[in-house]
Design an enzyme around this catalytic site. Structure first.
Site: not given
Length: 178
Positions: A80-81, A102, A132, A178
């Site tokens: 992730d990311h 990302d 993203e 967030h």
């Protein structure tokens, strides 16, 4: 049963259900998530941030991949990311079935260029790619980086981005935070 995100989400789309993604940073979380998803007969995405991987190490990822292979439900192990190619290479080497690049902090053109590189590396190996477009901003102490300003995803850019890059999943900013 270990699978990539594209295959896992195609079944979810066909049968109209959501698939949860949990950040897996410890063995206790891994065990609890797998057990709960098996109890509910629910597929799951095990998301690991590059900083979590650096902290836990490759042995921990071997545990995640092993747990996914042994699970009675579909499981995707997802980086992730990731913000650079080194993280992507490391994820692929350690058994991830899905990676996220990302590059949302870069210009549209630079984001397209690096995302195309990731797709060219990952797709031949059967690994799905998420990217993203737009940002959701940051909060104090945020470890994912990003910007102090929210940049909303534009529909026309999203369509162009997906066509130009060949990604499997797109993370967008539509007012989330967030």
């Amino acid at each position: 049963m270990l699978m990539n995100m594209k295959k896992l989400l195609s079944v979810a789309n066909e049968h109209h259900f959501a698939v949860p993604a949990f950040n897996i940073g410890t063995g206790q979380i891994l065990k609890a998530v797998i057990e709960c998803c098996e109890e509910k007969s629910a597929p799951v995405i095990l998301a690991v941030h590059p900083m979590e991987l650096a902290f836990q190490g490759d042995y921990f990822m071997a545990s995640c991949v092993s747990a996914a292979n042994a699970a009675s439900v579909p499981v995707c192990v997802h980086m992730d990311h990731s913000s650079n190619l080194e993280d992507i290479y490391h994820a692929i080497k350690t058994g991830f079935t899905s990676v996220m690049i990302d590059a949302s902090h870069l210009s549209f053109e630079e984001n397209v260029a690096i995302t195309k590189k990731v797709v060219a590396i990952a797709h031949p190996l059967g690994i799905s790619v998420e990217a993203e477009l737009g940002t959701i901003g940051t909060t104090d102490g945020d470890t994912e980086g990003g910007t102090g300003e929210i940049i909303y995803t534009k529909t026309e850019e999203a369509e162009k981005f997906v066509k130009e890059t060949g990604i499997d999943c797109l993370a967008i900013a539509i007012g989330t935070a967030h």
